[in-house]
Design a protein around this motif. Sequence first.
Motif, PDB file in Angstrom:
ATOM      1  N   LEU A  68       0.825  -1.206   0.000  1.00 58.70           N
ATOM      2  CA  LEU A  68       0.000   0.000   0.000  1.00 58.70           C
ATOM      3  C   LEU A  68       0.865   1.264   0.000  1.00 58.70           C
ATOM      4  O   LEU A  68       0.556   2.240  -0.704  1.00 58.70           O
ATOM      5  CB  LEU A  68      -0.935   0.000   1.213  1.00 58.70           C
ATOM      6  CG  LEU A  68      -1.944  -1.156   1.269  1.00 58.70           C
ATOM      7  CD1 LEU A  68      -2.840  -1.027   2.496  1.00 58.70           C
ATOM      8  CD2 LEU A  68      -2.784  -1.207   0.001  1.00 58.70           C
ATOM      9  N   LEU A  69       1.931   1.247   0.773  1.00 57.00           N
ATOM     10  CA  LEU A  69       2.827   2.412   0.813  1.00 57.00           C
ATOM     11  C   LEU A  69       3.489   2.634  -0.544  1.00 57.00           C
ATOM     12  O   LEU A  69       3.671   3.784  -0.979  1.00 57.00           O
ATOM     13  CB  LEU A  69       3.891   2.214   1.893  1.00 57.00           C
ATOM     14  CG  LEU A  69       3.388   2.312   3.345  1.00 57.00           C
ATOM     15  CD1 LEU A  69       4.445   1.799   4.311  1.00 57.00           C
ATOM     16  CD2 LEU A  69       2.996   3.749   3.682  1.00 57.00           C
ATOM     17  N   ARG A  70       3.843   1.542  -1.230  1.00 58.50           N
ATOM     18  CA  ARG A  70       4.451   1.668  -2.556  1.00 58.50           C
ATOM     19  C   ARG A  70       3.450   2.239  -3.555  1.00 58.50           C
ATOM     20  O   ARG A  70       3.793   3.112  -4.353  1.00 58.50           O
ATOM     21  CB  ARG A  70       4.968   0.313  -3.025  1.00 58.50           C
ATOM     22  CG  ARG A  70       5.701   0.394  -4.376  1.00 58.50           C
ATOM     23  CD  ARG A  70       6.429  -0.896  -4.693  1.00 58.50           C
ATOM     24  NE  ARG A  70       5.517  -2.002  -4.960  1.00 58.50           N
ATOM     25  CZ  ARG A  70       5.309  -3.022  -4.136  1.00 58.50           C
ATOM     26  NH1 ARG A  70       5.950  -3.073  -2.975  1.00 58.50           N
ATOM     27  NH2 ARG A  70       4.481  -3.991  -4.459  1.00 58.50           N
ATOM     28  N   TRP A  71       2.216   1.766  -3.508  1.00 60.85           N
ATOM     29  CA  TRP A  71       1.189   2.299  -4.403  1.00 60.85           C
ATOM     30  C   TRP A  71       0.963   3.786  -4.161  1.00 60.85           C
ATOM     31  O   TRP A  71       0.838   4.569  -5.102  1.00 60.85           O
ATOM     32  CB  TRP A  71      -0.123   1.542  -4.186  1.00 60.85           C
ATOM     33  CG  TRP A  71      -0.158   0.203  -4.833  1.00 60.85           C
ATOM     34  CD1 TRP A  71       0.795  -0.351  -5.647  1.00 60.85           C
ATOM     35  CD2 TRP A  71      -1.197  -0.783  -4.724  1.00 60.85           C
ATOM     36  NE1 TRP A  71       0.422  -1.615  -6.052  1.00 60.85           N
ATOM     37  CE2 TRP A  71      -0.796  -1.907  -5.507  1.00 60.85           C
ATOM     38  CE3 TRP A  71      -2.400  -0.832  -4.046  1.00 60.85           C
ATOM     39  CZ2 TRP A  71      -1.587  -3.046  -5.619  1.00 60.85           C
ATOM     40  CZ3 TRP A  71      -3.194  -1.972  -4.144  1.00 60.85           C
ATOM     41  CH2 TRP A  71      -2.793  -3.061  -4.937  1.00 60.85           C
ATOM     42  N   LEU A  72       0.927   4.162  -2.882  1.00 55.41           N
ATOM     43  CA  LEU A  72       0.725   5.577  -2.554  1.00 55.41           C
ATOM     44  C   LEU A  72       1.914   6.415  -3.034  1.00 55.41           C
ATOM     45  O   LEU A  72       1.735   7.509  -3.586  1.00 55.41           O
ATOM     46  CB  LEU A  72       0.528   5.743  -1.047  1.00 55.41           C
ATOM     47  CG  LEU A  72      -0.796   5.210  -0.481  1.00 55.41           C
ATOM     48  CD1 LEU A  72      -0.780   5.246   1.045  1.00 55.41           C
ATOM     49  CD2 LEU A  72      -1.971   6.016  -1.017  1.00 55.41           C
ATOM     50  N   ASP A  73       3.115   5.909  -2.823  1.00 57.53           N
ATOM     51  CA  ASP A  73       4.317   6.643  -3.221  1.00 57.53           C
ATOM     52  C   ASP A  73       4.400   6.791  -4.739  1.00 57.53           C
ATOM     53  O   ASP A  73       4.837   7.833  -5.253  1.00 57.53           O
ATOM     54  CB  ASP A  73       5.559   5.913  -2.689  1.00 57.53           C
ATOM     55  CG  ASP A  73       6.839   6.676  -2.990  1.00 57.53           C
ATOM     56  OD1 ASP A  73       6.955   7.838  -2.546  1.00 57.53           O
ATOM     57  OD2 ASP A  73       7.718   6.120  -3.670  1.00 57.53           O
ATOM     58  N   GLN A  74       3.957   5.775  -5.468  1.00 58.73           N
ATOM     59  CA  GLN A  74       4.019   5.805  -6.935  1.00 58.73           C
ATOM     60  C   GLN A  74       2.829   6.531  -7.560  1.00 58.73           C
ATOM     61  O   GLN A  74       2.810   6.746  -8.776  1.00 58.73           O
ATOM     62  CB  GLN A  74       4.083   4.377  -7.474  1.00 58.73           C
ATOM     63  CG  GLN A  74       5.349   3.632  -7.086  1.00 58.73           C
ATOM     64  CD  GLN A  74       5.320   2.163  -7.503  1.00 58.73           C
ATOM     65  OE1 GLN A  74       4.265   1.621  -7.877  1.00 58.73           O
ATOM     66  NE2 GLN A  74       6.461   1.507  -7.451  1.00 58.73           N
TER      67      GLN A  74
END
Length: 227
Positions: A68-74
Motif C-alpha cells: 500500500l505504501l508503494r502504491w501511494l508513493d508511486q
Amino acid sequence: MSVTTSTPDRVASPEPERSFVPPIERLSALLQKADAANGDARRAATAELNAALGQMSRFASRPMADLLLRWLDQGALSDLQDAEGLTARAAATAALLSMGYPYALEISPDDLDHLRSRSAAVRGPGGAVGALLMVVVTAAISAVQLFADREPAQTVSAAVTLLLAMLVSVGVTAASPPSARRRWASVALLVSGLIAMSMALGGTMGLFAPALGALVAFAMAWPRRGS
C-alpha cells in the motif's frame, strides 16, 4: 446359475473448493481491473477495490503495508474514484491507519491530508460526527486494553483522564457549528492526542489507538476555510 451385475449408482463428484486468494494478490487484481476500465465500469471497479481495502485491518502485515505504501508513493491510486467520491488513495491511507502501529506512522503527510480532504468531501458536515465515532470506538478499545494489561494505577488514571479529555473535546466539536468554540475544542483534541501518543511511544501502548484516532479526528473535524 447366472450372475447378475448392476451398475453402481453414479456418485456425484464433489464441487471443487474455492481456492483462497491471498489478500495481496486480490488487491493487485482489483487494481488492474480498475485501471483497465473506463466510465461507470471504472467507478464500479474502484468501489470494489475500496471495499477490499476497507477489510485490510484483518490482514495487517509488513508485506501488505509495503504494498500500500508503494502504491501511494508511486501515485498508482490517484486517478481512481468510486461513485460516492471516495478515492482509492484515501481508502488505502485509511487501511494503513486501521493496521495500527507501526504502519500508520509511515504514511506521508500528503496522503493524510488527502484522506482528510476526501473525508470532508464525502461526509460533508458529518465529518465531525465521524470523528466523534472514531474517538469513542478507539477510547473504548483502549480502556479494555489498559485494564487487561494491568497497567499501574497512576498510568491508568492519567490515561483515563486523557481519554475523557478526548471524548469531551470531540463531543463539543461535533455538537458545535464552525466557530471559535469548535476551534478551541479541536485544539484540545489535538493536544490530548499528542500527549496520548507520547505516552504510547513511552510504553503505554493501550493509548496508541485513541491517540491516532484523536489526531485523525482533529484533521477531519477542523473547520476549513469558508466554513
